[in-house]
Design an enzyme around this catalytic site. Structure first.
Site, mmCIF file in Angstrom:
data_model
loop_
_atom_site.group_PDB
_atom_site.id
_atom_site.type_symbol
_atom_site.label_atom_id
_atom_site.label_comp_id
_atom_site.label_asym_id
_atom_site.label_seq_id
_atom_site.Cartn_x
_atom_site.Cartn_y
_atom_site.Cartn_z
ATOM 1 C CB CYS A 53 -0.911 -0.019 1.226
ATOM 2 S SG CYS A 53 -1.791 1.509 1.535
ATOM 3 C CB CYS A 90 0.225 1.725 4.159
ATOM 4 S SG CYS A 90 -1.508 1.223 4.003
#
Length: 105
Positions: A28, A31
Site C-alpha cells: 500500500c 500506508c
C-alpha cells in the site's frame, strides 16, 4: 508499533485495552507514505496501545470491520468501538492526530 500476531490476540486487545488498530499492507503506497509519521503519533497518545494489522494476513478482521480501504484506523475502549477513520484516501499525520483527539474520553 506492535504487529498483530493472531485473531485471538485481536479479540483480547479489543476486549481489555484502549487500543488503536492501524490497518495496513506492505504493497500500500499510502500506508508507506504515513508510516514514518506513525511513531510520532503513537508517542503523542500514550493512553492508547497502537497495533498494526496486516490487511492481507488478517482479511477476516478487515471484513468483519468493513475495512474497505487502507490505511485505516479503529479505536476501541473497554470492548467498544469508539471511533473509526476508514476510507480509501491517503491520510496525513494531522488528520490522524485530529481523529484521535476527537475520540471520547
Amino acid at each position: 508499533m506492535k504487529q498483530l500476531e493472531s485473531v485471538t490476540e485481536y479479540k483480547e486487545l479489543v476486549k481489555d485495552s484502549n487500543v488503536i488498530m492501524v490497518f495496513s499492507a506492505d504493497w500500500c503506497v499510502d500506508c508507506r507514505f504515513i508510516e514514518p509519521e506513525l511513531p510520532e503519533v503513537e508517542e503523542a497518545f500514550p493512553e492508547y496501545t497502537f497495533i498494526k494489522i496486516d490487511r492481507d494476513q488478517f482479511i477476516e478482521i478487515c471484513q468483519e470491520n468493513d475495512i474497505l480501504g487502507i490505511p485505516s484506523f479503529l479505536a476501541y475502549r473497554n470492548g467498544k468501538e469508539v471511533g473509526r477513520f476508514v476510507s480509501k484516501d491517503r491520510k496525513t499525520k494531522e488528520e490522524i492526530m485530529e481523529f484521535i483527539k476527537g475520540l471520547p474520553a
